[in-house]
Design an enzyme around this catalytic site. Structure first.
Site, PDB file in Angstrom:
ATOM      1  CG  HIS A 136      -1.862   0.935   1.419  1.00 24.60           C
ATOM      2  ND1 HIS A 136      -1.678   2.357   1.873  1.00 24.60           N
ATOM      3  CD2 HIS A 136      -3.246   0.921   1.313  1.00 24.60           C
ATOM      4  CE1 HIS A 136      -2.567   2.964   1.794  1.00 24.60           C
ATOM      5  NE2 HIS A 136      -3.487   2.177   1.555  1.00 24.60           N
ATOM      6  CG  ASP A 213       0.775  -2.237   6.182  1.00 25.98           C
ATOM      7  OD1 ASP A 213      -0.123  -2.506   6.784  1.00 25.98           O
ATOM      8  OD2 ASP A 213       0.737  -1.624   5.068  1.00 25.98           O
ATOM      9  CD  GLN A 216      -6.976  -4.557   4.264  1.00 22.90           C
ATOM     10  OE1 GLN A 216      -7.800  -5.274   4.557  1.00 22.90           O
ATOM     11  NE2 GLN A 216      -6.916  -3.144   3.899  1.00 22.90           N
ATOM     12  CE  LYS A 239      -7.146  -0.113   6.281  1.00 31.29           C
ATOM     13  NZ  LYS A 239      -7.842   0.392   5.067  1.00 31.29           N
ATOM     14  CB  CYS A 377      -3.533   3.362  -1.519  1.00 36.17           C
ATOM     15  SG  CYS A 377      -5.015   4.376  -1.429  1.00 36.17           S
TER      16      CYS A 377
HETATM   17  N1  7TS Z   1      -1.472  -0.701   4.747  1.00 37.45           N
HETATM   18  C1  7TS Z   1      -2.362  -1.379   4.199  1.00 37.45           C
HETATM   19  C2  7TS Z   1      -1.936  -2.897   3.837  1.00 37.45           C
HETATM   20  C3  7TS Z   1      -3.755  -1.036   4.019  1.00 37.45           C
HETATM   21  O1  7TS Z   1      -4.542  -1.823   3.496  1.00 37.45           O
HETATM   22  C4  7TS Z   1      -4.143   0.422   4.411  1.00 37.45           C
HETATM   23  C5  7TS Z   1      -5.389   0.880   4.053  1.00 37.45           C
HETATM   24  C6  7TS Z   1      -3.143   1.241   4.796  1.00 37.45           C
HETATM   25  C7  7TS Z   1      -1.889   0.537   5.127  1.00 37.45           C
HETATM   26  C8  7TS Z   1      -3.419   2.534   5.599  1.00 37.45           C
HETATM   27  O2  7TS Z   1      -4.209   2.461   6.421  1.00 37.45           O
HETATM   28  P1  7TS Z   1      -4.696   3.704   7.483  1.00 37.45           P
HETATM   29  O3  7TS Z   1      -5.673   3.483   8.250  1.00 37.45           O
HETATM   30  O4  7TS Z   1      -3.564   4.480   7.875  1.00 37.45           O
HETATM   31  O5  7TS Z   1      -5.521   4.706   6.453  1.00 37.45           O
HETATM   32  N2  7TS Z   1      -6.161   0.451   3.011  1.00 37.45           N
HETATM   33  C9  7TS Z   1      -7.273   0.679   2.390  1.00 37.45           C
HETATM   34  C10 7TS Z   1      -7.976   0.221   1.229  1.00 37.45           C
HETATM   35  O6  7TS Z   1      -7.569  -0.906   1.133  1.00 37.45           O
HETATM   36  N3  7TS Z   1      -8.979   0.706   0.919  1.00 37.45           N
HETATM   37  O7  7TS Z   1      -9.036   1.944   1.581  1.00 37.45           O
HETATM   38  C11 7TS Z   1      -7.960   1.890   2.602  1.00 37.45           C
END
Ligand code: 7TS
Length: 420
Positions: A136, A213, A216, A239, A377
């Protein structure tokens, strides 16, 4: 709020009671364009159970006070609840100590903290940071920024055409210049599960710390940071059925102690004069200012909720959904599943002939089906696969076979509209 309460853990052998679980999520009763909501955009954010909504509301209703600084009873209650949430996180991911849990805004902030506070001060020109092609943007850009300001170089471990992590190619990238490895535990775009235990072993053989990371993974798989032996683990509450604006950086104590705080202010100090400042101990050292107290407490409630059901049971349920969905879309003409690695979870990405993913998403939305469409992303991954984007359905504990049937009916409608 009792931080010592052990969660009821359920066995994967006992199937999840979906109807009961669905009743816990008020938003699932919403109608979209007059149709029942089929929410399949869980990788972007999951919906929240009543217990989480109530925990956050109850904090403001009954406990609201600032933490770590009041002598009065309410402040003590708020501090206990906040620190109780930290303890729940520690137990949830099996960290070694509460002080190894740093509350941050989310995965992105956690990774930026490690990139700026841990990596950047150590990086010299020619040093290397290894990420993978699955990442991501949140696990690419912070490293790029650290590299740009130090002259270090970003190296990329490739994936094969199925989206599987290439462990041999990764091993070949490690060398005496490698300073840090940062890889996703589970790809948000494809659902690929990276072989993180082996990745950590290989990196540690070169004395290289590893950040995972877990944005997910943490919602689809049981995570044990000590069994993984990773050095840092990052995830977001939102999430994982918790609120937005709160997340976690786990780090081994000795690494967290080496992080130069990126933000100064209240709570992170022991003493301040105009000449100098002495920093506080972990975890406060890395939590400058008033944190998202209500969010942390609600994250604790989310962990209680998930633990009571059992992540292994959730994983088994989502796996069954993924298998059913993969079979159900197999005979839709023109549909190609993107991401077919043997080890994957929770996510079905696809293309449909050359129909733009946004058109797929818009027509599905009209059917009440919420999915995500685009590059997720993960633009470098899309480029590697030769795609501008995909349509992505992502599953959570409250999704049903009927949700998948609704998705499939919607996709057939998209086809019919484009080819009639
Ligand atoms: N890393 C992964 C693997 C992610 O899926 C996401 C967000 C992030 C980092 C960033 O997370 P945040 O909470 O700091 O924004 N992924 C997604 C997605 O798949 N669709 O919208 C956000």
């Amino acid at each position: 709020m009792n931080s010592q309460t052990e969660p009821r853990c359920a066995s994967a052998a006992v199937p999840l009671e979906i109807a009961a679980a669905r009743a816990d999520f008020p938003i699932l009763r919403t109608r979209i364009h007059g149709k029942p909501l089929i929410y399949l955009d869980n990788a972007a954010t999951t919906q929240k159970p009543e217990a989480v909504i109530e925990a956050e509301a109850e904090y403001y209703r009954c406990i609201n006070a600032n933490i770590h600084r009041g002598v009065h009873a309410l402040s003590q209650r708020a501090t206990d609840a906040y620190e109780g949430a930290r303890h729940k996180v520690r137990r949830f991911i099996n960290a070694g100590a509460d002080a190894e849990i740093i509350f941050v805004r989310g995965t992105t902030e956690a990774i930026n903290l490690v990139a700026q506070g841990f990596a950047q001060p150590r990086l010299r020109a020619g040093d290397e940071i290894v990420v993978s092609a699955l990442e991501h943007h949140s696990n690419i850009v912070p490293w790029q920024m650290a590299c740009r300001s130090t002259g270090a170089v970003l190296r990329v471990a490739p994936v094969d055409d199925t989206g599987a992590f290439d462990l041999d190619a990764f091993a070949a990238l490690l060398n005496g210049r490698t300073r840090l490895v940062a890889v996703t535990h589970l790809s948000n775009a494809l659902g690929t599960i990276a072989p993180v235990r082996r990745i950590v072993e290989l990196a540690h053989a070169h004395d290289v710390p590893v950040l995972l990371d877990g944005a997910q993974a943490v919602t689809h798989l049981p995570v044990d940071v000590r069994a993984l032996d990773c050095d840092f683990y990052a995830f977001s509450a939102h999430k994982l059925y918790g609120p937005t604006g709160i997340g976690v950086l786990y780090g081994k104590t000795r690494h967290l102690e080496e992080i130069t705080p990126c933000q100064g202010g209240g709570d992170m100090i022991r003493s301040v004069s105009f000449e100098t400042t002495e920093f506080n101990e972990l975890p406060c050292r890395l939590e400058a200012g008033t944190p998202h107290i209500a969010g942390a407490i609600a994250l604790g409630a989310a962990l209680d909720y998930v633990s009571a059901i059992g992540l292994d049971r959730i994983a088994a349920h989502e796996h069954a959904l993924l298998r059913y969905a993969t079979q159900a879309v197999a005979d839709i003409p023109g549909l190609t599943v993107v991401g077919t690695a043997a080890d994957k979870a929770g996510i079905l990405s696809f293309t449909l002939d050359d129909i733009h993913p946004h058109d797929i998403g818009t027509i599905l939305d009209d059917c009440g089906v919420a999915i995500r469409a685009g590059h997720h992303c993960a633009m470098p991954l899309m480029s590697r696969l030769g795609l501008a984007g995909t349509a992505r359905a992502s599953f959570a504990l409250y999704n049903t076979i009927e949700d998948i049937d609704g998705l499939v009916a919607g996709i057939r409608r998209v086809r019919a509209m484009f080819w009639s």
